[in-house]
Design a protein around this motif. Structure first.
Motif, PDB file in Angstrom:
ATOM      1  N   ALA A   1       0.831  -1.207   0.000  1.00 43.05           N
ATOM      2  CA  ALA A   1       0.000   0.000   0.000  1.00 43.05           C
ATOM      3  C   ALA A   1       0.862   1.252   0.000  1.00 43.05           C
ATOM      4  O   ALA A   1       0.552   2.240  -0.693  1.00 43.05           O
ATOM      5  CB  ALA A   1      -0.927  -0.011   1.219  1.00 43.05           C
TER       6      ALA A   1
ATOM      7  N   THR B   1       2.229   1.771  -3.609  1.00 43.19           N
ATOM      8  CA  THR B   1       1.283   2.311  -4.582  1.00 43.19           C
ATOM      9  C   THR B   1       0.826   3.722  -4.199  1.00 43.19           C
ATOM     10  O   THR B   1       0.433   4.505  -5.071  1.00 43.19           O
ATOM     11  CB  THR B   1       0.056   1.393  -4.692  1.00 43.19           C
ATOM     12  OG1 THR B   1      -0.552   1.241  -3.399  1.00 43.19           O
ATOM     13  CG2 THR B   1       0.458   0.031  -5.214  1.00 43.19           C
ATOM     14  N   ALA B   2       0.891   4.056  -2.913  1.00 41.72           N
ATOM     15  CA  ALA B   2       0.468   5.393  -2.493  1.00 41.72           C
ATOM     16  C   ALA B   2       1.340   6.476  -3.089  1.00 41.72           C
ATOM     17  O   ALA B   2       0.898   7.613  -3.261  1.00 41.72           O
ATOM     18  CB  ALA B   2       0.492   5.494  -0.963  1.00 41.72           C
ATOM     19  N   ARG B   3       2.607   6.167  -3.392  1.00 44.72           N
ATOM     20  CA  ARG B   3       3.534   7.158  -3.940  1.00 44.72           C
ATOM     21  C   ARG B   3       3.713   7.033  -5.448  1.00 44.72           C
ATOM     22  O   ARG B   3       4.633   7.620  -5.998  1.00 44.72           O
ATOM     23  CB  ARG B   3       4.896   7.023  -3.257  1.00 44.72           C
ATOM     24  CG  ARG B   3       4.929   7.580  -1.838  1.00 44.72           C
ATOM     25  CD  ARG B   3       4.531   9.027  -1.838  1.00 44.72           C
ATOM     26  NE  ARG B   3       4.689   9.660  -0.546  1.00 44.72           N
ATOM     27  CZ  ARG B   3       4.168  10.839  -0.248  1.00 44.72           C
ATOM     28  NH1 ARG B   3       3.425  11.475  -1.148  1.00 44.72           N
ATOM     29  NH2 ARG B   3       4.359  11.381   0.940  1.00 44.72           N
ATOM     30  N   ARG B   4       2.841   6.274  -6.105  1.00 50.86           N
ATOM     31  CA  ARG B   4       2.961   6.117  -7.548  1.00 50.86           C
ATOM     32  C   ARG B   4       2.000   7.004  -8.321  1.00 50.86           C
ATOM     33  O   ARG B   4       1.984   6.978  -9.546  1.00 50.86           O
ATOM     34  CB  ARG B   4       2.698   4.648  -7.936  1.00 50.86           C
ATOM     35  CG  ARG B   4       3.734   3.668  -7.440  1.00 50.86           C
ATOM     36  CD  ARG B   4       5.072   3.885  -8.087  1.00 50.86           C
ATOM     37  NE  ARG B   4       4.997   3.704  -9.537  1.00 50.86           N
ATOM     38  CZ  ARG B   4       5.950   4.044 -10.390  1.00 50.86           C
ATOM     39  NH1 ARG B   4       7.038   4.628  -9.947  1.00 50.86           N
ATOM     40  NH2 ARG B   4       5.815   3.830 -11.670  1.00 50.86           N
TER      41      ARG B   4
ATOM     42  N   ILE C   1      -1.299   6.825  -8.621  1.00 50.95           N
ATOM     43  CA  ILE C   1      -2.255   6.006  -9.369  1.00 50.95           C
ATOM     44  C   ILE C   1      -3.644   6.616  -9.255  1.00 50.95           C
ATOM     45  O   ILE C   1      -4.123   6.904  -8.157  1.00 50.95           O
ATOM     46  CB  ILE C   1      -2.261   4.566  -8.825  1.00 50.95           C
ATOM     47  CG1 ILE C   1      -0.864   3.945  -9.003  1.00 50.95           C
ATOM     48  CG2 ILE C   1      -3.315   3.719  -9.510  1.00 50.95           C
ATOM     49  CD1 ILE C   1      -0.692   2.635  -8.303  1.00 50.95           C
TER      50      ILE C   1
ATOM     51  N   ARG D   1      -9.565   4.718  -7.136  1.00 49.17           N
ATOM     52  CA  ARG D   1      -9.464   3.920  -5.915  1.00 49.17           C
ATOM     53  C   ARG D   1      -9.385   2.435  -6.228  1.00 49.17           C
ATOM     54  O   ARG D   1      -8.564   1.717  -5.673  1.00 49.17           O
ATOM     55  CB  ARG D   1     -10.671   4.219  -5.024  1.00 49.17           C
ATOM     56  CG  ARG D   1     -10.837   3.294  -3.855  1.00 49.17           C
ATOM     57  CD  ARG D   1      -9.797   3.517  -2.783  1.00 49.17           C
ATOM     58  NE  ARG D   1      -9.929   4.833  -2.190  1.00 49.17           N
ATOM     59  CZ  ARG D   1      -9.322   5.198  -1.071  1.00 49.17           C
ATOM     60  NH1 ARG D   1      -8.548   4.348  -0.445  1.00 49.17           N
ATOM     61  NH2 ARG D   1      -9.466   6.418  -0.589  1.00 49.17           N
TER      62      ARG D   1
ATOM     63  N   ARG E   1      -8.419   0.910  -8.926  1.00 44.58           N
ATOM     64  CA  ARG E   1      -7.156   0.558  -9.577  1.00 44.58           C
ATOM     65  C   ARG E   1      -6.018   0.511  -8.559  1.00 44.58           C
ATOM     66  O   ARG E   1      -5.168  -0.383  -8.584  1.00 44.58           O
ATOM     67  CB  ARG E   1      -6.836   1.564 -10.674  1.00 44.58           C
ATOM     68  CG  ARG E   1      -5.640   1.157 -11.515  1.00 44.58           C
ATOM     69  CD  ARG E   1      -5.322   2.183 -12.558  1.00 44.58           C
ATOM     70  NE  ARG E   1      -4.188   1.787 -13.363  1.00 44.58           N
ATOM     71  CZ  ARG E   1      -3.388   2.627 -13.997  1.00 44.58           C
ATOM     72  NH1 ARG E   1      -3.606   3.927 -13.906  1.00 44.58           N
ATOM     73  NH2 ARG E   1      -2.374   2.190 -14.714  1.00 44.58           N
ATOM     74  N   GLN E   2      -6.008   1.453  -7.644  1.00 39.31           N
ATOM     75  CA  GLN E   2      -4.954   1.464  -6.626  1.00 39.31           C
ATOM     76  C   GLN E   2      -5.068   0.241  -5.718  1.00 39.31           C
ATOM     77  O   GLN E   2      -4.062  -0.383  -5.392  1.00 39.31           O
ATOM     78  CB  GLN E   2      -5.020   2.737  -5.783  1.00 39.31           C
ATOM     79  CG  GLN E   2      -3.910   2.842  -4.758  1.00 39.31           C
ATOM     80  CD  GLN E   2      -3.898   4.173  -4.054  1.00 39.31           C
ATOM     81  OE1 GLN E   2      -4.693   5.058  -4.372  1.00 39.31           O
ATOM     82  NE2 GLN E   2      -2.997   4.338  -3.099  1.00 39.31           N
TER      83      GLN E   2
ATOM     84  N   LEU F   1      -3.850  -2.837  -7.711  1.00 39.42           N
ATOM     85  CA  LEU F   1      -2.392  -2.883  -7.835  1.00 39.42           C
ATOM     86  C   LEU F   1      -1.734  -3.178  -6.490  1.00 39.42           C
ATOM     87  O   LEU F   1      -0.708  -3.862  -6.428  1.00 39.42           O
ATOM     88  CB  LEU F   1      -1.872  -1.560  -8.402  1.00 39.42           C
ATOM     89  CG  LEU F   1      -2.223  -1.304  -9.871  1.00 39.42           C
ATOM     90  CD1 LEU F   1      -1.742   0.078 -10.305  1.00 39.42           C
ATOM     91  CD2 LEU F   1      -1.587  -2.374 -10.767  1.00 39.42           C
ATOM     92  N   THR F   2      -2.331  -2.690  -5.403  1.00 40.90           N
ATOM     93  CA  THR F   2      -1.796  -2.995  -4.073  1.00 40.90           C
ATOM     94  C   THR F   2      -1.891  -4.484  -3.793  1.00 40.90           C
ATOM     95  O   THR F   2      -0.941  -5.102  -3.285  1.00 40.90           O
ATOM     96  CB  THR F   2      -2.571  -2.210  -3.002  1.00 40.90           C
ATOM     97  OG1 THR F   2      -2.371  -0.804  -3.211  1.00 40.90           O
ATOM     98  CG2 THR F   2      -2.095  -2.585  -1.609  1.00 40.90           C
TER      99      THR F   2
END
Length: 587
Positions: free
Chosen positions: A115, A118-121, A123, A126, A128-129, A132-133
Motif C-alpha cells: 500500500a 502504490t500510495a507514492r505512484r 495512481i 481507488r 485501480r490502486q 495494484l496494491t
C-alpha cells in the motif's frame, strides 16, 4: 438500445471490477499458500527465530544475561538490547499463540508495504490502486524474502515497513523520522535512512530519527545496563555469533569477501571501504530520484544499499530487492520492464543453478542489489551536477558522471587489493576412530596427556597419568599444536571435559563451523601405557596411577592454516564454555 457512452461506461466499470476481483483472488491464493507452507513446516524448522525472541524475553525475565542466552538449536540473541523491548509482549502469551499472531502480523506488514508503494505512484482511481496494491502484495508474498520471513518468524519485514513508510513521508509531520529511529534501534542497518533524510532536505526528520534512535538505545541501557555494555563493546563485533557468513544466503559485500577467501583484518578494511562507496553512490542516486519526483525509487535505492553494506544480509533481509523489481516493471521503458521481470524471478526462485559456476552464481542477488544502487532505478550517467547541503553554509557539488568514474576506479582498486590478500581454501582433516594417519598425528594416544611423577623414599618415582582438562579449575578445553612434518599442516591435539557437548572448528572467522569428532580418553577408554621418555636419572617402578578424568574426550585436527581459526566448545545448554581462538592464532 443503450447509447455508446453508456455501454463504454458499463464496460469500463465491468473491467475495473473484474481486475479488482482477479487481484483479490491472486492475493488470497498467495496468502493461503504462504501461510499454509509456513505453518506446515517441521517443528524444528518452523519460526525458529521467533522462538529465539520468545526465549530471550523469558530468559532475561528469569535473570539470565541477554547475550548468554542460547536457544535449543544453538542460536543466540544477536540484536541490540532495545529489540527486547519490542519483543517483550511475546512473553505475555503462549508460544503457539505468538506464532499465529506473528504470521498474521507478517501478512499485514506485507500489505502495508504494498500500500505504501502504490500510495507514492500517483495512481488514479481507488479501485485501480487497491487492485495494484493486492497484486504487489501477492508478488511480495511469493518472493523468497517474504517466504523466509514467514518460515523463520523474522522481524526483518517489520523493519522494512517502519523505514519504508517513514522515508516515503507518509507519517504525520510531528513524528516523521521517529519510525526510522525505532527501526534502527532494533537493528542497525536502517540507520542509512538518516543521511537519506538529510540529503533530501528533510533535516528535521533526520534529527528526529537520530534523536529517537538515541532515546531508544538509552532506554535499553537504563533497563539492561550490563547487556547494553556487552552488546556495544563485544557482541556487535562477534561475527561468530551470527553463523556461517560464507553461506550463499548471505548476499552482502562482507559475505562475498569471505567466499572469495579474503581474511581479517584485510577483509574488514575492504568491506568498510566498498560499503562506504556503495552507500555514497546510492545516496546521490536516491537524492536524484527524490528531486525528480520519484520518492519510492529513492527509498528503495537506499534500502538496497543496506542489503549490500550490512555485515550479513540473509534472504529475509532482501525485501528491498523485490520492491525494486516492482518499480522496474512499472515502466515506462520496455527495457526497464524486462529487467524488472528478471529481478523478480531472481528474488522468487533460485537462479544460481542456471548460472555458470563461480562468483556470479554465489553472489547473483548481491550483484542485483549493486545494480539497483548504482544504475537500475537512478541512472546517474546523464545527470547534471547537483548541490548537496551537508551543514549550514557547507555545500557539496556532486557531478554524477565524475562520481561514478571515481567510484569505478576505487572499486577496481579495491578488487585488486582483494585479489592480493585472498588466501587459498583451507584444508581441514579430523582424526576419527576409523581414520588415523600416524605420519600426520603420531601414534594413537591413551588419554595420558601428561605424566606427573611422585618421588618415593627409595629414589624411584611413581608415575601418574593425567588429563589435559581439569574440572576443578574450570578448564573444559585444552590443546597443544605443531607442524605435521612433511604434510606441512598444522596439527592440534587436545581434550575436552565432560561438560562439553559439542566442539566446533571454524577455519576462518565467519565461515562454516565444522563439528570436531571426539574420542573417549577417560579411565574407561583403555589401559595406560608407560611413558616413552622420562627425566634423566629417574627410575620408574610399579604401576602407573590412572588419574584420567572420567568423561574426558580427545580430538585431533590438521589444517593448512590456523591464523584466523576459532575453536569453540559448547555445553549441554548450548552456551560457550571454552574458546581456543587466541591460542590457535598465537601458536
Amino acid at each position: 438500445m443503450d447509447s455508446p457512452s453508456v455501454v463504454d461506461a458499463r464496460g469500463s466499470w465491468s473491467t475495473r471490477v473484474l481486475a479488482l476481483s482477479g487481484a483479490a483472488l491472486c492475493f488470497v491464493l498467495a496468502a493461503v499458500w504462504s501461510l499454509w507452507s509456513a505453518w506446515h513446516l517441521p517443528s524444528w524448522d518452523r519460526q525458529m527465530d521467533l522462538h529465539v525472541y520468545i526465549g530471550a524475553v523469558r530468559a532475561v525475565g528469569n535473570g539470565v544475561p541477554l547475550y548468554q542466552y542460547v536457544a535449543e538449536n544453538g542460536d543466540p540473541f544477536t540484536y541490540p538490547p532495545f529489540a527486547l523491548v519490542a519483543f517483550r509482549p511475546l512473553g505475555w502469551v503462549s508460544e503457539p499463540v505468538a506464532r499465529v499472531v506473528w504470521l498474521a502480523a507478517t501478512l499485514v506488514a506485507v500489505v502495508s508495504i504494498a500500500a505504501a508503494l502504490t500510495a507514492r505512484r500517483g495512481i488514479a482511481g481507488r479501485r485501480r490502486q487497491v487492485a495494484l496494491t493486492l497484486v504487489a502484495a501477492a508478488v511480495l508474498l511469493v518472493s523468497a524474502p517474504i517466504q523466509s520471513n514467514l518460515r523463520f518468524g523474522q522481524v526483518s519485514v517489520f523493519l522494512v515497513v517502519l523505514a519504508f513508510v517513514d522515508a516515503l513521508d507518509l507519517m504525520p509531520r510531528p513524528v516523521r523520522g521517529v519510525l526510522i529511529g525505532v527501526a534502527s534501534a532494533i537493528k542497525l542497518t536502517p540507520l542509512l535512512f538518516v543521511p537519506y533524510l538529510w540529503v533530501t532536505g528533510r533535516r528535521r526528520d533526520a534529527m528526529r530519527a537520530g534523536a529517537s534512535f538515541v532515546a531508544c538505545t538509552g532506554l535499553a541501557h537504563a533497563l539492561w545496563p550490563a547487556a547494553s555494555t556487552t552488546f556495544w563493546t563485544d557482541a556487535i563485533f562477534s561475527t561468530s555469533r551470527i553463523g556461517n557468513l560464507a553461506a550463499a544466503g548471505n548476499q552482502s559485500l562482507n559475505g562475498a569477501l569471505i567466499r572469495v577467501g579474503v581474511v581479517p583484518p584485510e577483509r574488514a578494511a575492504a568491506w568498510l571501504a566498498l560499503s562506504a562507496l556503495v552507500c555514497a553512490v546510492a545516496l546521490v542516486g536516491a537524492r536524484q530520484c527524490h528531486r525528480e519526483g520519484h520518492p519510492a525509487r529513492g527509498v528503495v535505492v537506499v534500502g538496497c544499499a543496506t542489503v549490500v553494506a550490512s555485515p550479513v544480509s540473509w534472504t529475509h533481509h532482501q525485501v528491498w530487492l523485490v520492491l525494486a523489481g516492482l518499480l522496474l516493471i512499472a515502466g515506462p521503458r520496455k527495457a526497464r520492464v524486462a529487467w524488472g521481470v528478471v529481478l523478480l524471478v531472481t528474488m522468487t526462485v533460485s537462479v544460481g543453478g542456471w548460472l555458470p559456476g563461480g562468483f556470479a552464481r554465489e553472489n547473483v542477488r548481491l550483484l542485483a542489489a549493486l545494480a539497483v544502487c548504482t544504475w537500475g532505478l537512478a541512472p546517474l550517467r546523464d545527470r547534471a551536477p547537483a548541490t548537496v547541503g551537508l551543514l549550514p553554509g557547507v555545500r557539496l557539488v556532486v557531478r554524477p558522471r565524475t562520481a561514478m568514474a571515481y567510484a569505478g576506479v576505487v572499486a577496481v582498486a579495491a578488487g585488486a587489493v582483494v585479489l592480493l590478500v585472498r588466501e587459498s581454501p583451507i584444508t581441514v582433516r579430523f582424526e576419527t576412530p576409523d581414520r588415523h594417519d600416524e605420519a600426520l598425528w603420531g601414534p594413537p594416544t591413551d588419554g595420558c596427556s601428561g605424566y606427573g611423577s611422585v618421588p618415593r623414599a627409595d629414589g624411584t618415582a611413581a608415575f601418574v597419568c593425567q588429563s589435559m582438562v581439569d574440572p576443578v579449575g574450570g578448564r573444559q578445553l585444552n590443546f597443544g599444536g605443531g607442524w605435521g612434518g612433511p604434510s606441512g599442516m598444522v596439527t592440534i591435539h587436545g581434550q575436552v571435559g565432560p561438560e562439553v557437548a559439542r566442539l566446533v572448528f571454524i577455519p576462518v572467522e565467519g565461515t562454516r563451523a565444522l563439528d570436531v569428532p571426539l574420542r573417549p580418553e577417560g579411565p574407561d577408554s583403555g589401559p595406560v601405557r608407560p611413558p616413552k621418555q622420562v627425566p634423566p636419572g629417574t627410575i620408574v617402578s610399579g604401576p602407573i596411577e590412572d588419574r584420567r578424568l572420567p568423561g574426558a574426550r580427545g580430538f585431533s585436527i590438521a589444517a593448512t592454516n590456523t591464523d584466523h581459526a576459532l575453536l569453540l566448545a559448547y555445553g549441554r545448554d548450548g552456551k560457550l564454555i571454552g574458546d581456543g581462538g587466541t591460542k590457535l592464532r598465537t601458536g
